[in-house]
Enzyme design. Structure first.
Site, PDB file in Angstrom:
ATOM      1  N   LYS A 204     -14.502 -17.282  15.432  1.00 30.87           N
ATOM      2  CA  LYS A 204     -13.630 -16.125  15.682  1.00 30.87           C
ATOM      3  C   LYS A 204     -13.213 -15.430  14.389  1.00 30.87           C
ATOM      4  CE  LYS A 204     -12.279 -17.143  20.346  1.00 30.87           C
ATOM      5  NZ  LYS A 204     -11.247 -17.530  21.321  1.00 30.87           N
ATOM      6  N   ARG A 238     -13.958 -25.509  22.818  1.00 28.78           N
ATOM      7  CA  ARG A 238     -15.005 -24.553  23.211  1.00 28.78           C
ATOM      8  C   ARG A 238     -15.713 -24.097  21.944  1.00 28.78           C
ATOM      9  NH1 ARG A 238     -15.775 -19.067  23.849  1.00 28.78           N
ATOM     10  NH2 ARG A 238     -16.848 -18.423  25.749  1.00 28.78           N
TER      11      ARG A 238
END
Ligand code: PT1
Length: 262
Positions: A204, A238
């Protein structure tokens, strides 16, 4: 949890897994590498992503979910749409991973029946605008309060607490400081909800700010965040890089003295 994007525009595997065969190959590689869950998504929710119709989403993901379930994999469906939730559960999906925490009209009702697990995630705003001006008085308290409200709504609708997972939603309407505060606040979120926490930090953009790396150069940063999330109490990570992240889980488990994989 290994990420399987079936979105031509997806943020880091964009366009690479658009056909069923290559998606299934990628899933098989993640399972071999140690993934317990494959998270199948047909609509990107990264910052700025455009919405997709329910029909298009189902067309992308249902054949893949069905094939993975048939092969014995544990499958999560990354969706917010009631039609897609129903169809995915109909072909045997084991977990509904909803970045909108079942707030879309009809989503809660679609998820109630059966015994699938549900991951409720916090987001401020919508993917198209959420990174414009994220604002909180106290991000940990506000995210915790939101998750508790959604947990209560699920329980009131007939979803047992034993089916629920919560997720603070890293990168979903959060600045770098908000994300770091949430990471440090994970023990508080775990204690307040009493539920397992899922953490999605892999590749991210907070890592762009922290390390200056492009999306495909963020493995080391992602692994450091995975270790931090485990330390804070996250129980599902995740990720895109499953083999490397499983090594982190093994090392973390040994370092913290629990011995062996949990
Ligand atoms: C997540 C998650 C998700 N993340 C759950 N599901 C994405 N439960 C999709 C960036 O800042 O964390 N938890 N499904 C991907 N979303 C993003 C968000 C991708 C932010 C990238 C960024 O770069």
């Amino acid at each position: 949890m290994g990420v399987l994007n079936v979105t031509p525009d997806s943020f880091s595997d964009g366009g690479r897994f658009v056909d069923v065969t290559s998606a299934l190959d990628h899933a098989a590689r993640m399972i071999d590498a140690g993934a317990d869950i494959i998270d199948v998504g047909g609509e990107s929710t990264r910052p700025g992503a455009a919405p997709v119709s329910a029909n298009e989403e189902m067309h992308r993901i249902l054949p893949i979910i069905e094939a993975l379930v048939t092969r014995g994999a544990r499958v999560s469906v990354d969706t917010s749409k009631p039609e897609v939730i129903r169809a995915a559960l109909g072909v045997g999906a084991h977990l509904v991973n909803d970045v909108r925490a079942l707030q879309s009209a009809g989503a809660l009702e679609a998820a109630v029946s059966g015994s699938a697990a549900i991951c409720l995630m916090h987001m401020q705003g919508t993917p198209s605008t959420m990174q414009e001006a994220p604002t909180y008085q106290n991000v940990v308290d506000e995210v915790t309060a939101f998750l508790k409200v959604r947990v209560d709504a699920c329980v009131a609708a007939g979803i047992g607490r034993d089916r629920l997972i919560v997720d603070p939603g890293f990168g979903f309407g959060k600045t770098l400081d908000h994300n770091l505060e949430l990471l440090r606040g994970l023990p508080k979120i775990a204690a307040a909800t009493g539920l397992p926490i899922l953490a999605g930090l892999s590749r991210k953009s907070m890592l762009s700010t922290l390390t200056g790396r492009t999306v495909n150069e963020r493995l080391a940063g992602s692994l450091a965040l995975a270790f931090a999330a485990l330390d804070g109490g996250a129980r599902i990570i995740r990720c895109h890089d499953v083999a490397e992240t499983c090594d982190v889980v093994k090392v973390w488990t040994a370092v913290r003295g629990r011995g062996g994989m949990v």
